[in-house]
Design a protein around this motif. Sequence first.
Motif, PDB file in Angstrom:
ATOM      1  N   LEU B  62     -54.225  62.152 -13.794  1.00  0.00           N
ATOM      2  CA  LEU B  62     -55.353  61.719 -12.980  1.00  0.00           C
ATOM      3  C   LEU B  62     -54.846  61.557 -11.554  1.00  0.00           C
ATOM      4  O   LEU B  62     -53.977  60.719 -11.282  1.00  0.00           O
ATOM      5  CB  LEU B  62     -55.933  60.397 -13.485  1.00  0.00           C
ATOM      6  N   GLN B  63     -55.361  62.380 -10.648  1.00  0.00           N
ATOM      7  CA  GLN B  63     -54.920  62.347  -9.266  1.00  0.00           C
ATOM      8  C   GLN B  63     -55.966  61.669  -8.393  1.00  0.00           C
ATOM      9  O   GLN B  63     -56.894  61.050  -8.897  1.00  0.00           O
ATOM     10  CB  GLN B  63     -54.637  63.774  -8.777  1.00  0.00           C
ATOM     11  N   LEU B  64     -55.835  61.785  -7.091  1.00  0.00           N
ATOM     12  CA  LEU B  64     -56.743  61.047  -6.206  1.00  0.00           C
ATOM     13  C   LEU B  64     -58.197  61.423  -6.406  1.00  0.00           C
ATOM     14  O   LEU B  64     -59.080  60.569  -6.456  1.00  0.00           O
ATOM     15  CB  LEU B  64     -56.377  61.300  -4.742  1.00  0.00           C
ATOM     16  N   HIS B  65     -58.485  62.724  -6.497  1.00  0.00           N
ATOM     17  CA  HIS B  65     -59.871  63.181  -6.506  1.00  0.00           C
ATOM     18  C   HIS B  65     -60.358  63.670  -7.854  1.00  0.00           C
ATOM     19  O   HIS B  65     -61.548  63.928  -8.022  1.00  0.00           O
ATOM     20  CB  HIS B  65     -60.059  64.355  -5.529  1.00  0.00           C
ATOM     21  N   SER B  66     -59.456  63.875  -8.775  1.00  0.00           N
ATOM     22  CA  SER B  66     -59.865  64.525 -10.014  1.00  0.00           C
ATOM     23  C   SER B  66     -58.709  64.506 -11.000  1.00  0.00           C
ATOM     24  O   SER B  66     -57.621  64.020 -10.694  1.00  0.00           O
ATOM     25  CB  SER B  66     -60.269  65.973  -9.713  1.00  0.00           C
ATOM     26  N   TYR B  67     -58.954  65.061 -12.192  1.00  0.00           N
ATOM     27  CA  TYR B  67     -57.853  65.314 -13.112  1.00  0.00           C
ATOM     28  C   TYR B  67     -57.123  66.559 -12.629  1.00  0.00           C
ATOM     29  O   TYR B  67     -57.724  67.479 -12.066  1.00  0.00           O
ATOM     30  CB  TYR B  67     -58.366  65.551 -14.532  1.00  0.00           C
ATOM     31  N   TRP B 110     -58.748  70.330  -9.818  1.00  0.00           N
ATOM     32  CA  TRP B 110     -60.142  69.881  -9.919  1.00  0.00           C
ATOM     33  C   TRP B 110     -60.670  70.109 -11.340  1.00  0.00           C
ATOM     34  O   TRP B 110     -61.639  70.820 -11.556  1.00  0.00           O
ATOM     35  CB  TRP B 110     -61.018  70.629  -8.906  1.00  0.00           C
ATOM     36  N   MET B 433     -50.551  63.443  -0.058  1.00  0.00           N
ATOM     37  CA  MET B 433     -51.661  62.515  -0.272  1.00  0.00           C
ATOM     38  C   MET B 433     -53.039  63.164  -0.152  1.00  0.00           C
ATOM     39  O   MET B 433     -54.053  62.487  -0.305  1.00  0.00           O
ATOM     40  CB  MET B 433     -51.552  61.315   0.682  1.00  0.00           C
ATOM     41  N   ASP B 434     -53.079  64.449   0.105  1.00  0.00           N
ATOM     42  CA  ASP B 434     -54.368  65.116  -0.008  1.00  0.00           C
ATOM     43  C   ASP B 434     -54.809  65.222  -1.462  1.00  0.00           C
ATOM     44  O   ASP B 434     -55.992  65.422  -1.738  1.00  0.00           O
ATOM     45  CB  ASP B 434     -54.303  66.505   0.633  1.00  0.00           C
ATOM     46  N   TYR B 435     -53.852  65.134  -2.377  1.00  0.00           N
ATOM     47  CA  TYR B 435     -54.183  65.228  -3.804  1.00  0.00           C
ATOM     48  C   TYR B 435     -53.492  64.175  -4.666  1.00  0.00           C
ATOM     49  O   TYR B 435     -54.071  63.676  -5.617  1.00  0.00           O
ATOM     50  CB  TYR B 435     -53.763  66.599  -4.356  1.00  0.00           C
ATOM     51  N   SER B 437     -51.616  61.120  -6.440  1.00  0.00           N
ATOM     52  CA  SER B 437     -51.780  59.668  -6.489  1.00  0.00           C
ATOM     53  C   SER B 437     -50.478  58.932  -6.204  1.00  0.00           C
ATOM     54  O   SER B 437     -50.490  57.741  -5.921  1.00  0.00           O
ATOM     55  CB  SER B 437     -52.331  59.249  -7.855  1.00  0.00           C
ATOM     56  N   ARG B 442     -49.798  62.351   3.800  1.00  0.00           N
ATOM     57  CA  ARG B 442     -50.123  63.765   3.619  1.00  0.00           C
ATOM     58  C   ARG B 442     -48.944  64.633   4.064  1.00  0.00           C
ATOM     59  O   ARG B 442     -48.268  64.306   5.041  1.00  0.00           O
ATOM     60  CB  ARG B 442     -51.378  64.116   4.424  1.00  0.00           C
ATOM     61  N   ILE B 444     -49.264  68.427   3.580  1.00  0.00           N
ATOM     62  CA  ILE B 444     -49.764  69.776   3.898  1.00  0.00           C
ATOM     63  C   ILE B 444     -50.129  69.905   5.381  1.00  0.00           C
ATOM     64  O   ILE B 444     -49.718  70.884   6.022  1.00  0.00           O
ATOM     65  CB  ILE B 444     -50.959  70.140   2.986  1.00  0.00           C
ATOM     66  N   PRO B 445     -50.865  68.968   5.961  1.00  0.00           N
ATOM     67  CA  PRO B 445     -51.198  69.133   7.386  1.00  0.00           C
ATOM     68  C   PRO B 445     -49.954  69.176   8.276  1.00  0.00           C
ATOM     69  O   PRO B 445     -49.926  69.918   9.270  1.00  0.00           O
ATOM     70  CB  PRO B 445     -52.055  67.900   7.701  1.00  0.00           C
TER      71      PRO B 445
END
Lengths: 111, 567
Positions: B62-67, B110, B433-435, B437, B442, B444-445
């Motif tokens: 389970l990550q920040l936005h989704s499994y 996602w 931290m874009d994805y 947990s 972050r 990637i940026p």
Amino acid sequence: MISTDQNTQKETLFALTANRFADGRVVWLTAQGYWSLLLEEAQIFSSKGDVETAQQHAQKDVLSQHILDPYAVELNSNLIPQTTREKVRAFGPSTHPEFNPRSVQETMPNE
Amino acid sequence: MNNTLNNPNPSLAVGRYNYDAIDHQFLKERINQFRSQIERRISGELSEDEFKPLRLMNGVYLQLHSYMLRVAIPYGILSSTMLRGLAYVSQYYDRGYGHFTTRQNIQFHWIKLEEVPDILTHLASVEMHALQTSGNCIRNITSDEFAGLAADEILDPRIYAEIMRQWSTLHPEFTFLPRKFKIAISGSSTDRVAACFYDIGILTRLNEEQKPVFEVWVGGGLGRIPYKGKVIRDDLPPEHLLAYIEAIIRVYNLHGLRNNLYKARIKILVENLGIEAYREQVEKEFATMDLDQYRLSDELVAQIEGSFGRPVLENHPGAAEVLAKHRQQDKEFDRWVKNNTHPHFHEDYIAAVVALKEVGQTPGDASTEQMHALADLADEYAFGEVRVTHLQNVVLGHVQKDKLYALWQGLKKHRLATANLGLITDIVCCPGMDYCSLANARSIPVAKQIAALFEDAELQEKIGPINIGVDGCINSCAHHHIMNIGVLGVDKKGEEFYQIKLGGSSYKEGAAIGSILGAAVKADEAVKAVEKLIYFYLEQRQENEHFIDTYRRLGTAPFKEIVYATA
């Protein structure tokens, strides 16, 4: 009572967030009691005690496999999360603005 | 010693173990078991606390936005069919892309929980799974991306990686280790797998009798406390591989700390005991084992090897001349060949490295369309075989030299022909931290901004070989500790800051853990700092020096001064 930061005396507001059980998506508790994908629909709590009470009530949604791990998020006076982590959760990965929960082409807002 | 030319069997997928009925049945039963566990979780029969270890054993986080589903790519080898299977998952169950990791896995970010069994069923149909991609077990075993084609190869490491995979998947002793356990293996003495930074790293050399033996490293690792491993044995006959690593892991399983997450890896145990004492215990354990039971006989190795498809490499007189002519006619192609190819032991073939590092894109990401394109190009030019590297790129291993130009043109159509391998824009980057947990910042940026500064191809070549890793947390998935320039994201009261390390080096020759340059700075300052470091190096370097050479000659102090002097 509105919570304040002891050092800055800035107003601190709160929202209650969780991950949706079915797909892990970030959700926010609304005043109507449902969980929304949009932070802008979140119920805003002005005291830590109120949001903690809501967090306790949210356990029923945990037990019914609706959400996972509810917790309070601090917001600033513009109703934006205080931490970068919570901004990313609220507005989607900054590298994919098209994945913003509002599904519009916008980047993570600055404070 | 390389036997890639022996016993070609065109009916088998090239470069990898092809499943038999037992393998298919095992995966089917495992998926059914997990389907039942998910159903019980959805019904409320299982709590999240009860379910979490079960989903992790099947690669579901389970990550920040989704499994997130992490799928294993054993020893980094995919067939075109497998890659199309991954493309299918990305298209129908995710959001049109996948992320290749530094451990030769792919992640889908996602995922819906109830769809996981169907995804796993689809993956099983192309002989893939998500086992050993999480939990305190022996994880996906990584290998050399040039296995089976490198001129310096002594034995094919993929055969032994597959043997270890089969040995470890259901090994009852190693299901609940103190912590996760990572193994890398190379079939040559040249380290292309970062062997000394693994829990167990294995290199191969010829002994005095000109027979292959393994040089076994133990206790390496990155994360919160990075350690370079130590050689525990340098003359292990391949036939005793399983017995010896089982002895190593038994000692770890017995003595590894289980009450402190941060001190539970084997690197801490080896460091605390000392390599001599650890070796003594391993040898003692090894001496008690029934070696006949563990022996990898020639017949057993041949049996596994027989399940690998092998390319039929024919002679193509004049292929090299055709390639030379194409290079002369097209300077852009020439640059790509210079940067992105690796010699093949067969003089009419060459290995092409496809960089998933186009400036502006997320390092390691491949879209559904790119995955399909790579699968098609692999079928047309590389015997249907695709290799995933631990630096988040892809290799098409056996390309006829006279067809390389056509392959490159095909890659270009899909934005897969970036000529930056080993150069400054070939940045290794975790999801950050874009994805993730676990991340504090972050990554990637930051990687994208650094790459954008050096997009000019001539500037990249002027800078020369260098590696940069950008990590969003101390777990170091992007290997920032052992990169020439490492960038580590840290959290300071909810804000992202970045620490810079200099002087890391990943491979046995010159392996080193980088030194922290100074105080962490904000993201834009970190990007500017990298820019300053590079231009300072360009000013200071002597003839033929790479970045790491200049750093080693000058030391940290002048680099620190250049970054922090005006800060």
